[in-house]
Scaffold this active site. Sequence first.
Site, PDB file in Angstrom:
ATOM      1  N   TYR A 147      72.663 -11.710 -48.274  1.00 21.99           N
ATOM      2  CA  TYR A 147      71.799 -12.892 -48.155  1.00 21.99           C
ATOM      3  C   TYR A 147      71.503 -13.536 -49.507  1.00 21.99           C
ATOM      4  CZ  TYR A 147      71.001 -11.060 -43.474  1.00 21.99           C
ATOM      5  OH  TYR A 147      71.166 -10.593 -42.190  1.00 21.99           O
ATOM      6  N   ASP A 208      69.136  -0.508 -41.634  1.00 25.69           N
ATOM      7  CA  ASP A 208      70.358   0.304 -41.679  1.00 25.69           C
ATOM      8  C   ASP A 208      70.469   1.121 -42.960  1.00 25.69           C
ATOM      9  OD1 ASP A 208      71.933  -0.519 -39.196  1.00 25.69           O
ATOM     10  OD2 ASP A 208      71.449  -2.458 -40.071  1.00 25.69           O
ATOM     11  N   HIS A 458      79.774  -8.600 -48.618  1.00 27.23           N
ATOM     12  CA  HIS A 458      79.658  -9.056 -47.234  1.00 27.23           C
ATOM     13  C   HIS A 458      78.658 -10.192 -47.132  1.00 27.23           C
ATOM     14  CE1 HIS A 458      75.741  -7.039 -46.275  1.00 27.23           C
ATOM     15  NE2 HIS A 458      76.134  -6.211 -47.222  1.00 27.23           N
ATOM     16  N   TYR A 539      69.034 -16.707 -37.424  1.00 27.06           N
ATOM     17  CA  TYR A 539      67.673 -16.244 -37.677  1.00 27.06           C
ATOM     18  C   TYR A 539      67.436 -15.953 -39.156  1.00 27.06           C
ATOM     19  CZ  TYR A 539      68.326 -11.238 -38.763  1.00 27.06           C
ATOM     20  OH  TYR A 539      68.618 -10.050 -39.382  1.00 27.06           O
ATOM     21  N   ARG A 540      68.497 -15.853 -39.948  1.00 27.43           N
ATOM     22  CA  ARG A 540      68.399 -15.445 -41.345  1.00 27.43           C
ATOM     23  C   ARG A 540      69.742 -15.736 -41.980  1.00 27.43           C
ATOM     24  NH1 ARG A 540      67.301  -9.099 -42.963  1.00 27.43           N
ATOM     25  NH2 ARG A 540      66.760  -9.370 -45.163  1.00 27.43           N
TER      26      ARG A 540
END
Length: 612
Positions: A147, A208, A458, A539-540
């Site tokens: 992110y 996670d 990622h 959502y993000r």
Amino acid sequence: MADSKDDSTYVPLLSERYSGIPESLLEKAQQAKAHALSVTTETQSTKQRSPVYPPGVERRVFDEAVNELRDQLGADHVTLNNQPLKDGWYMEHPNTHDMMYVLDQDELVPSAMVYPGSTEEVQQVVRWANKYHIPIFPISMGRNFGYGGAAPRVRGSVLVDLGRRMNKILDINPDDYTCLVEPGVSFFALYDEVKRRGYNHLWIDTPDVGGGSVIGNTVDRGVGYTPYGDHWAVHSGLEVVLPTAEVIRTGMGALPGNNTVLSTNPFLRMQWQAFPYGFGPYSDGIFSQSNYGIVTKMGMALMPNPGGFESFAYTFPKEEDLTQLIEIIRPLRISNILENAAQLRHVIQSIAVLGKPRSTYYKGEGAIPIDIIHKAVSETALGDHTWIYFGMSYGPPHIRKYKLDIIDAEFNKVPGAQRIDPTTLSPDEYFWARDKIASGTPDVQELRWVQWVPNGAHIAFSPVSPIRGADATRLIEMARRRHDEFGIDLLPAFIVGLREMHLIVEIVFDRTDGARRKAALDCLRAMIDDAAAYGYGEYRTHLVLMDQIAGTYNWNDGALMKFNEKLKDALDPNGILAPGRCGIWPRKYRGRGWEMTRESGESSQGNGVAAD
């Protein structure tokens, strides 16, 4: 900064550093680090860098401002970003840039890093930023990888790293099952402290990987995998430094008696974390996924130990089983027979999470053929399958049996469904990592699939939809079409909430390969627009996608963004706090080309800022 030690087996412990790991995970983390380094081919630069400067701020003024801030906070707590950029590893990550960069490594970098040690010092930093009109970008620990990590949206912003010196667990209340933490408290640290105090009746909820900030994850509306997995829903009470340097406490914290964090009066001490709303408008929401304030303290509910738990996993053979599966899952999840936000993963993830690089199975161009994946998984303990569901049942044995019998009957309506027998699985099987996480124990095994490609990074596509088979099928087909177009392996999983589900598609790419970075971004931008056309919104998201996604929430001529901008201008008149975060730009940046969209190209820089 990444640690100076270059030993491939060194991993910092919590006893050494606030951002370290529990000793119980040391061996596992050492193995994960060694594996990550084994598939790293990049050569780290040793070239000295010149610092970048904030937009609209002359170098002379910036140098004067930095010297002033050093006088206020101490020279050790203000650092110029003029050293070589080193990507590091998850547990020794940089705060100089995004270690999983999707643009050029040097694109989203701060001019300097600042380390306040208290709420009062955060106020000092904010006053300083207003005085010199320097943009600041706060992080808790900078581990929101995928992110943006520790990168600021505006190049040259000053990064305010809250975690290094503000990392205290201020309270754990074993009677009302709550805690109060600062930004540098990780899920690892909270779990370890609960155990150290012998509070075996308390559980935490962890994502996670447990190395991220409890506050950072929660205010960005991250999730975990116990029944308390919606972290924002179980927070209670914020302390926030506003962009004008005032401090507020929300909810019951606005009562003067509750403003003593460890009050000797136990009744006052409990209220801030026991009831989130207080009186009047509920303001907490504007500090979630926004740039309206800097959260310096947060309360959180802890989960009661349910008196037992039992993990389970089912595999399903066919791609087209997805529609029926989602229809089965919905009523079970809404009725809490399926009790946690469990995962329905695609078979390719069953292979990727083994930690072996993609080249082990396939060296060709384009997406890996599905028959190769099926051949590989058929040789594992899970056997051949297309979908696998990981879940957990909670409570005493007779309660678990009641729920598990219902689940078994429903899942076996899918022809070929198989329940995995845990006794057949080795201790390092991924099943046991999910078992830990769903029982509130942080882990690191999820890191393995990032090594699917060399120099693995990622970035995620994460649309929200109703829990309906038709929606799941539409989203998967849409994602697969775009992944095939851009030659990217599709790694999807459905995370099912109570009345919605998130499709999480992780695009894993070689961060040193400009062509693969571009393919990842192009694929994501296409999927965002495709999803919005069907009425699905994310959502993000990553920093570079925030403008595009904010633009999809454009009902009534963008009324929501206009409202957000009014709040921004009222709360942050000088536009100094995290400009551009979540697509919210201050007045001085608007209309000057700072927004990044599918049409704008992938430069993060606009045409300066308006004169004050």
